[in-house]
Design a protein around this motif. Structure first.
Motif, PDB file in Angstrom:
ATOM      1  N   LEU A  26       0.858  -1.245  -0.068  1.00 20.99           N
ATOM      2  CA  LEU A  26      -0.049  -0.088  -0.009  1.00 20.99           C
ATOM      3  C   LEU A  26       0.971   1.298  -0.279  1.00 20.99           C
ATOM      4  N   ILE A  27       1.739   1.525   1.034  1.00 20.13           N
ATOM      5  CA  ILE A  27       2.545   2.732   1.087  1.00 20.13           C
ATOM      6  C   ILE A  27       3.273   2.794  -0.141  1.00 20.13           C
ATOM      7  N   GLU A  28       3.915   1.636  -0.781  1.00 19.42           N
ATOM      8  CA  GLU A  28       4.804   1.707  -1.893  1.00 19.42           C
ATOM      9  C   GLU A  28       4.125   2.258  -2.986  1.00 19.42           C
ATOM     10  N   LYS A  29       2.961   1.690  -3.169  1.00 16.88           N
ATOM     11  CA  LYS A  29       2.182   2.468  -4.441  1.00 16.88           C
ATOM     12  C   LYS A  29       1.338   3.699  -3.981  1.00 16.88           C
ATOM     13  N   PHE A  30       0.768   4.002  -3.060  1.00 16.59           N
ATOM     14  CA  PHE A  30       0.344   4.978  -2.516  1.00 16.59           C
ATOM     15  C   PHE A  30       0.743   5.395  -1.158  1.00 16.59           C
ATOM     16  N   PRO A  31       1.867   6.243  -1.209  1.00 11.70           N
ATOM     17  CA  PRO A  31       2.361   6.727   0.224  1.00 11.70           C
ATOM     18  C   PRO A  31       1.534   7.685   0.605  1.00 11.70           C
ATOM     19  N   PHE A  32       0.569   8.280   0.078  1.00 15.10           N
ATOM     20  CA  PHE A  32      -0.207   9.210   0.670  1.00 15.10           C
ATOM     21  C   PHE A  32      -1.487   8.554   1.260  1.00 15.10           C
ATOM     22  N   ALA A  33      -1.702   7.221   1.240  1.00 11.86           N
ATOM     23  CA  ALA A  33      -2.890   6.746   1.655  1.00 11.86           C
ATOM     24  C   ALA A  33      -3.327   7.069   2.898  1.00 11.86           C
ATOM     25  N   PRO A  34      -2.323   7.335   4.097  1.00 11.61           N
ATOM     26  CA  PRO A  34      -2.804   7.679   5.414  1.00 11.61           C
ATOM     27  C   PRO A  34      -3.744   9.037   5.483  1.00 11.61           C
ATOM     28  N   LEU A  35      -3.329   9.858   4.571  1.00  6.20           N
ATOM     29  CA  LEU A  35      -3.919  11.207   4.328  1.00  6.20           C
ATOM     30  C   LEU A  35      -5.277  11.177   3.853  1.00  6.20           C
ATOM     31  N   LEU A  36      -5.702  10.268   2.867  1.00  2.00           N
ATOM     32  CA  LEU A  36      -6.857   9.881   2.429  1.00  2.00           C
ATOM     33  C   LEU A  36      -7.622   9.323   3.561  1.00  2.00           C
ATOM     34  N   LEU A  37      -7.073   8.506   4.238  1.00  5.14           N
ATOM     35  CA  LEU A  37      -7.953   7.592   5.246  1.00  5.14           C
ATOM     36  C   LEU A  37      -8.353   8.570   6.300  1.00  5.14           C
ATOM     37  N   ILE A  38      -7.633   9.324   6.563  1.00  2.00           N
ATOM     38  CA  ILE A  38      -7.953  10.465   7.596  1.00  2.00           C
ATOM     39  C   ILE A  38      -9.171  11.375   7.145  1.00  2.00           C
ATOM     40  N   ASP A  39      -9.264  11.665   5.698  1.00  5.62           N
ATOM     41  CA  ASP A  39     -10.179  12.309   5.360  1.00  5.62           C
ATOM     42  C   ASP A  39     -11.590  11.543   5.276  1.00  5.62           C
ATOM     43  N   MET A  40     -11.378  10.354   5.055  1.00  2.28           N
ATOM     44  CA  MET A  40     -12.698   9.334   4.973  1.00  2.28           C
ATOM     45  C   MET A  40     -13.066   8.858   6.662  1.00  2.28           C
ATOM     46  N   ALA A  41     -12.174   8.990   7.364  1.00  2.39           N
ATOM     47  CA  ALA A  41     -12.513   8.820   8.840  1.00  2.39           C
ATOM     48  C   ALA A  41     -13.302  10.077   9.511  1.00  2.39           C
TER      49      ALA A  41
END
Length: 532
Positions: free
Chosen positions: A371-386
Motif C-alpha cells: 500500500l505505502i509503496e504504491k500510494f504513500p499518501f494513503a494515510p492522508l486519504l484515510l484520515i479524510d474518510m474517517a
C-alpha cells in the motif's frame, strides 16, 4: 571508549557504559530513571527513534529495541555490521545503513518495512520531514530515496560528499575537495562554494541564520544562507563532535578532551574537573556531556534553564539523536504526486460506494504489503474518510448528510494497520468525538496497533471513551486489549487513567470474562495480585 549521550524528544538522556548497560537519566535533575544491561558486548550505536524507541546494536550484529520504560521490546539478528549511524523516519521507523550496501527500514515493532540494495553509504542517511532520505554513495553521487524506499533523484558532485545535512528544505553537502553545495529537496543545485580552506571538515551544522563548517584543525567557517562566507574563527583541534543551539552558540569537543563554546566570535572553555566527552544538546537546550570519572554533566546554555551538577553512572559511548515531523509536510509533498488529486476527490465523494471502493483497494494492497509503496499518501486519504461525516449540497440547495460509520470503521482499521505514529493525534481527536460504538472500537484498536503513547494522550482518550460506552461489551474488551498493547510498547503506564479504567471495568456489571481480563491486565501492570 567515550562519546556523546543520546536524547529523546521529551529530553530524557541516554548513556551507554563500558559494562554494556544502557541508562536513562532525567534531564532536569540528573536522576537515574532506569538501567538495562544487555548481557553481551555492545557497539557504540545508541539511537532514539521518533517514537522514543531506543536502539542498540551489538557486536554480534543484533539490533535491540528498548522501550522508553526500559524494557526490551524485541531483538533482531542481522548478517552485516552497520556502515554508519541509523536515521529516524518521522512515521516511527528507523533506517539502517548496512556495510554490505543495503538500506533497511524497520519500524518500532520490529517489522521490516522494506529492504533495498543501495550503493555503499559514505555518510549516515539524512531523513527529510516527509520521510525521504539522502545518502552519499559511489561515483561521487548523492542518492535520494522516497519514503517507500523507491529511488528518487540522484546528483553527481565533482568529488565524494563526506558530510550531508538538512537545513529546512535544502540539502547541504561537503566534499573531499573543499567545496560546499546546496541542493533543494528535488535535486536542483541552489549554490556552491569553492573557496573553503584546505583541511578536513568534520561537522556541518546550521543555526537560524548561519551554516557552520567545523574542521579537524579547529577552524570554524560561518556561511550565510546563500553560501557566501561570513566569517572564520580558529578554535581548538577537534575530532568533529559539535552541537549548536537555537541562539547560535556552537559547542565543540576538543582533542584535549575539553568542551568549548563559540558565540559571537568569543571562545569560552567550559570548566570541569575532568576530561569531557562530546556535547549533546537536549530537548530543553541543556548541554550534556560525560567525564572519565563516570559522571554525566548538564550545563546551562544561552537558550536553556539552569543545569545540574552531575549524575554518577559510567564511562559513556557514542550516541545519535534524530526526530520526526508532521503529516502537514507529507501532504504538501504529495499534492503533485500522480494519482493524489484523483484519489482525494474520490475519498471526498458523497457517494458511499466510491469511498468504500478506495478502502477495499487499499486493504488488498496493505495485505500484500504494497500500500505505502504504491500510494504513500494513503494515510492522508484515510484520515479524510474517517471524518465524522460528509455533507454536500443537493440540487435544491439543502444540505444532505451522507455520513457512514462503515467508512469510518474501515478507514480507522486501516490506519491502525499502517501504524504511522503521525496519525495518532488525529485518531485521538476522533475518538473523543466518535458516537458509534463500532467505530470507537476501531479507533481504540488503531491506537493499540500504533502503540506509541509516551505522553499518555491515547490512554486518556480511551478512558474518556469508556465513560461514554460503558455498557458496550465490545468497547470494554477492546479497551483492555489496547491498554495492554500500549504498556507493552512503551514499557510504562503512560497515564494513571489506564489503571482507573481497568479497575472500574473489573468492578462493573460487565460479563465475567471481560472483568477477569481487566483484573489480569491490572495485576500485570502493577505487579499484583491486587485484583482477583
Amino acid at each position: 571508549m567515550l562519546g556523546i549521550p543520546a536524547s529523546d524528544p521529551a529530553g530524557t538522556v541516554y548513556v551507554l557504559t563500558d559494562d554494556n548497560t544502557l541508562q536513562a537519566i532525567k534531564p532536569y535533575s540528573g536522576t537515574l530513571i532506569w538501567s538495562y544491561r544487555a548481557g553481551e558486548p555492545l557497539s557504540d550505536v545508541l539511537f532514539v527513534g521518533a517514537d522514543f524507541t531506543v536502539y542498540l546494536y551489538t557486536e554480534s550484529r543484533k539490533l535491540i529495541a528498548v522501550t522508553p520504560g526500559g524494557t526490551v521490546r524485541w531483538k533482531r539478528q542481522f548478517n552485516s555490521p552497520l556502515s554508519r549511524s541509523p536515521a529516524a523516519s518521522p512515521e516511527g521507523a528507523v533506517i539502517l545503513p548496512m556495510e554490505d550496501g543495503r538500506l533497511i527500514k524497520i519500524n518500532g515493532r520490529g517489522r521490516v518495512l522494506w529492504e533495498k540494495p543501495a550503493a555503499y553509504s559514505y555518510t549516515s542517511p539524512v531523513v527529510d520531514q516527509d520521510g525521504s532520505l539522502y545518502i552519499s554513495g559511489d561515483n561521487n553521487t548523492i542518492f535520494s530515496y522516497k519514503p517507500t524506499g523507491n529511488g528518487g533523484w540522484s546528483y553527481t558532485l565533482p568529488a565524494r560528499a563526506e558530510i550531508l545535512a538538512l537545513r529546512s528544505d535544502y540539502l547541504l553537502a561537503l566534499t573531499s575537495e573543499r567545496k560546499a553545495f546546496c541542493l533543494d529537496i528535488r535535486g536542483n543545485l541552489i549554490w556552491e562554494n569553492d573557496t573553503l580552506p584546505s583541511g578536513n571538515p568534520v561537522s556541518l551544522l546550521s543555526s537560524p541564520d548561519r551554516i557552520h563548517i567545523v574542521y579537524s584543525s579547529g577552524m570554524v567557517i560561518a556561511l550565510n544562507p546563500d553560501g557566501s562566507e561570513e566569517s572564520r574563527f580558529q578554535g581548538p583541534p577537534t575530532e568533529g563532535f559539535a552541537s549548536i543551539d537555537s541562539k547560535g552558540a556552537l559547542y565543540l569537543f576538543g582533542r584535549d578532551r575539553k568542551l568549548y563554546r563559540l558565540m559571537d566570535d568569543e571562545l569560552i572553555e567550559i570548566e570541569s574537573d575532568t576530561p569531557m566527552t562530546a556535547p549533546l544538546l537536549g530537548a530543553a537546550a541543556n548541554l550534556f556531556s560525560g567525564g572519565e570519572n563516570w559522571i554525566v554533566y548538564s550545563y546551562k546554555t544561552p537558550a536553556s534553564a539552569q543545569g545540574w551538577a552531575g549524575y554518577r553512572g559510567g564511562p559513556l559511548r557514542n550516541g545519535a539523536v534524530d526526530s520526526g515531523a508532521s503529516l502537514k509536510r507529507l501532504q504538501e509533498y504529495y499534492e503533485g504526486y500522480p494519482g493524489y488529486l484523483y484519489f482525494e476527490m474520490m475519498s471526498q465523494s458523497p457517494e458511499l460506494d466510491k469511498r468504500l471502493e478506495i478502502i477495499d483497494r487499499f486493504e488488498k494492497l496493505q495485505r500484500d504489503n504494497q500500500l505505502i509503496e504504491k500510494f504513500p499518501f494513503a494515510p492522508l486519504l484515510l484520515i479524510d474518510m474517517a471524518e465524522e461525516g460528509i455533507s454536500y449540497a443537493s440540487f435544491d440547495g439543502s444540505l444532505v448528510s451522507n455520513s457512514s460509520s462503515l467508512v469510518r470503521i474501515k478507514a480507522l482499521n486501516l490506519l491502525g494497520d499502517i501504524g504511522d505514529i503521525r496519525t495518532r493525534r488525529f485518531i485521538i481527536s476522533h475518538l473523543y468525538q466518535e458516537d458509534s460504538a463500532s467505530a470507537a472500537v476501531s479507533a481504540i484498536w488503531a491506537l493499540a496497533m500504533i502503540g506509541f503513547d509516551y505522553d499518555g494522550a491515547a490512554t486518556r482518550a480511551i478512558a474518556s471513551a469508556k465513560e461514554r460506552f460503558f455498557n458496550d461489551d465490545g468497547v470494554l474488551l477492546t479497551i483492555c486489549d489496547t491498554l495492554e498493547e500500549i504498556v507493552y510498547y512503551n514499557g510504562i503506564i503512560p497515564d494513571q487513567s489506564g489503571l482507573h479504567v481497568l479497575s472500574s471495568i473489573y468492578s462493573s456489571n460487565a460479563p465475567y470474562g471481560i472483568r477477569k481480563r481487566a483484573g489480569e491486565i491490572f495485576d500485570n501492570f502493577t505487579g499484583g495480585p491486587r485484583l482477583k
